[in-house]
Design an enzyme around this catalytic site. Structure first.
Site, PDB file in Angstrom:
ATOM      1  N   TYR A 258      48.834  42.893  33.529  1.00 32.68           N
ATOM      2  CA  TYR A 258      48.303  41.528  33.620  1.00 32.68           C
ATOM      3  C   TYR A 258      49.054  40.721  34.669  1.00 32.68           C
ATOM      4  O   TYR A 258      48.452  40.025  35.491  1.00 32.68           O
ATOM      5  CB  TYR A 258      48.395  40.870  32.245  1.00 32.68           C
ATOM      6  CG  TYR A 258      47.973  39.419  32.196  1.00 32.68           C
ATOM      7  CD1 TYR A 258      46.629  39.064  32.217  1.00 32.68           C
ATOM      8  CD2 TYR A 258      48.920  38.398  32.095  1.00 32.68           C
ATOM      9  CE1 TYR A 258      46.231  37.734  32.156  1.00 32.68           C
ATOM     10  CE2 TYR A 258      48.539  37.070  32.027  1.00 32.68           C
ATOM     11  CZ  TYR A 258      47.195  36.744  32.067  1.00 32.68           C
ATOM     12  OH  TYR A 258      46.809  35.420  32.003  1.00 32.68           O
TER      13      TYR A 258
ATOM     14  N   ALA B 256      48.017  41.862  38.124  1.00 33.45           N
ATOM     15  CA  ALA B 256      46.682  41.389  38.482  1.00 33.45           C
ATOM     16  C   ALA B 256      46.710  39.929  38.905  1.00 33.45           C
ATOM     17  O   ALA B 256      46.034  39.530  39.860  1.00 33.45           O
ATOM     18  CB  ALA B 256      45.724  41.588  37.315  1.00 33.45           C
TER      19      ALA B 256
ATOM     20  N   ASN C 236      37.290  32.807  35.340  1.00 33.53           N
ATOM     21  CA  ASN C 236      38.184  32.459  34.232  1.00 33.53           C
ATOM     22  C   ASN C 236      38.475  33.633  33.304  1.00 33.53           C
ATOM     23  O   ASN C 236      39.572  33.724  32.742  1.00 33.53           O
ATOM     24  CB  ASN C 236      37.554  31.308  33.435  1.00 33.53           C
ATOM     25  CG  ASN C 236      38.056  31.238  32.008  1.00 33.53           C
ATOM     26  OD1 ASN C 236      39.152  30.773  31.733  1.00 33.53           O
ATOM     27  ND2 ASN C 236      37.238  31.713  31.067  1.00 33.53           N
TER      28      ASN C 236
ATOM     29  N   SER D  74      47.910  32.810  36.783  1.00 33.39           N
ATOM     30  CA  SER D  74      48.799  32.545  35.651  1.00 33.39           C
ATOM     31  C   SER D  74      50.213  32.371  36.171  1.00 33.39           C
ATOM     32  O   SER D  74      50.608  33.011  37.158  1.00 33.39           O
ATOM     33  CB  SER D  74      48.751  33.706  34.648  1.00 33.39           C
ATOM     34  OG  SER D  74      49.806  33.610  33.707  1.00 33.39           O
TER      35      SER D  74
ATOM     36  N   GLY E 224      33.451  34.235  31.385  1.00 33.13           N
ATOM     37  CA  GLY E 224      34.143  33.995  30.120  1.00 33.13           C
ATOM     38  C   GLY E 224      33.978  32.572  29.631  1.00 33.13           C
ATOM     39  O   GLY E 224      34.900  32.007  29.032  1.00 33.13           O
ATOM     40  N   GLY E 225      32.798  31.995  29.855  1.00 34.05           N
ATOM     41  CA  GLY E 225      32.594  30.577  29.565  1.00 34.05           C
ATOM     42  C   GLY E 225      32.158  30.245  28.160  1.00 34.05           C
ATOM     43  O   GLY E 225      31.768  29.104  27.898  1.00 34.05           O
ATOM     44  N   GLY E 226      32.250  31.201  27.231  1.00 37.28           N
ATOM     45  CA  GLY E 226      31.759  30.938  25.884  1.00 37.28           C
ATOM     46  C   GLY E 226      32.820  30.829  24.827  1.00 37.28           C
ATOM     47  O   GLY E 226      32.514  30.573  23.654  1.00 37.28           O
ATOM     48  N   SER E 227      34.096  31.008  25.206  1.00 36.62           N
ATOM     49  CA  SER E 227      35.161  30.933  24.203  1.00 36.62           C
ATOM     50  C   SER E 227      36.458  30.510  24.878  1.00 36.62           C
ATOM     51  O   SER E 227      36.604  30.589  26.103  1.00 36.62           O
ATOM     52  CB  SER E 227      35.362  32.289  23.515  1.00 36.62           C
ATOM     53  OG  SER E 227      35.747  33.279  24.466  1.00 36.62           O
TER      54      SER E 227
END
Length: 256
Positions: free
Chosen positions: A160, A163, A95, A147, A19-22
């Site tokens: 969520y 998890a 991430n 989280s 998920g490293g693009g946003s």
């Protein structure tokens, strides 16, 4: 990017980010690039423009691999591609996540399975894919994003929350299993980081004020706060830290 400490051992390191693009992930990609690391990242949406911008702004081009992390075979192939391009992966940052709001009584089996696939299963199989490379390299660092939501006992997204509790448990088990190989595995639990997505979807003035009231430090978190902590956990500055869950939340939750 604000000024951030330099971690010399990250220069030239082979880093893989999901998920490293946003969102926070894009800030992580930039943060590692500015340390001189060789960064590969995966994402489901096209991040080619972001990768090109990073090359212009940092002087180094990250390797973007389009991939749905719930496709385990594709995720494993992406890790192999990153290693071929940059050498064995010695830093993994799990991430990518989806904190879609949902009510317990509305959850069906398909939604539950999809949530676990994104928020927990992909973390495990990314770890599984990089660990042999880290063993061969003589060590490595894994940072699993958790989280504070499960520590707070938050309602509104039970899959969520479940998890993320699982991520912390998995982190501790892997740290124990692979510590003899000099592989460190830690979890990082951000508080409410005000990304564009959070501001658009959930950050009402009332919600922001209520959350800030819970914090010891009366400033809202920004992505750079999480980047700095991740760089620390990935570097030899934290060489004797493993199996830990480090909260970066302005002082909402406590541990110990």
């Amino acid at each position: 990017m604000t000024d951030t400490p330099v971690f010399p051992d990250l220069k030239g390191a082979s880093v893989f980010i999901t998920g490293g693009g946003s969102g926070i992930g894009a800030s992580l990609t930039e943060g590692f690039l500015r340390q001189g690391a060789k960064v590969a990242f995966v994402g489901r949406s096209d991040a080619s423009a972001f990768a090109a911008r990073m090359k212009d702004e940092t002087g180094s081009a990250p390797l973007f691999i389009r991939c749905d992390i719930t496709d385990t075979a594709a995720l494993q192939a992406a890790v192999a591609q990153a290693a071929e391009a940059h050498g064995p992966v010695t830093v993994l940052v799990n991430n990518a996540a989806n904190d879609q709001r949902h009510a317990t009584l509305d959850v069906d089996e398909a939604f539950w399975d999809r949530s676990m696939a994104i928020n927990l299963r992909a973390y495990f199989f990314a770890c599984q894919a990089v660990i042999p490379q880290m063993q061969a390299a003589g060590g490595g660092a894994i940072v699993n994003f958790s989280s504070i939501s499960y520590m707070m006992g938050n309602a509104g997204y039970p899959a969520y929350v479940s998890a993320n509790a699982g991520i912390t448990g998995m982190t501790r088990g892997l740290a124990r299993e692979f510590g003899p190989d000099r592989i460190r595995v830690n979890a990082l639990a951000p508080g409410w980081v005000l990304t564009d997505k959070q501001m658009e979807k959930w950050a009402t003035p009332e919600a922001l004020a209520a959350h800030l009231d819970r914090q010891c430090l009366k400033e809202h978190l920004v992505p750079q706060d999480v980047v700095d902590a991740t760089l620390f956990l990935a570097s030899q500055a934290s060489r004797m830290m493993t199996g830990q869950c480090m909260a970066v939340d302005g002082g909402v939750v406590v541990s110990g």
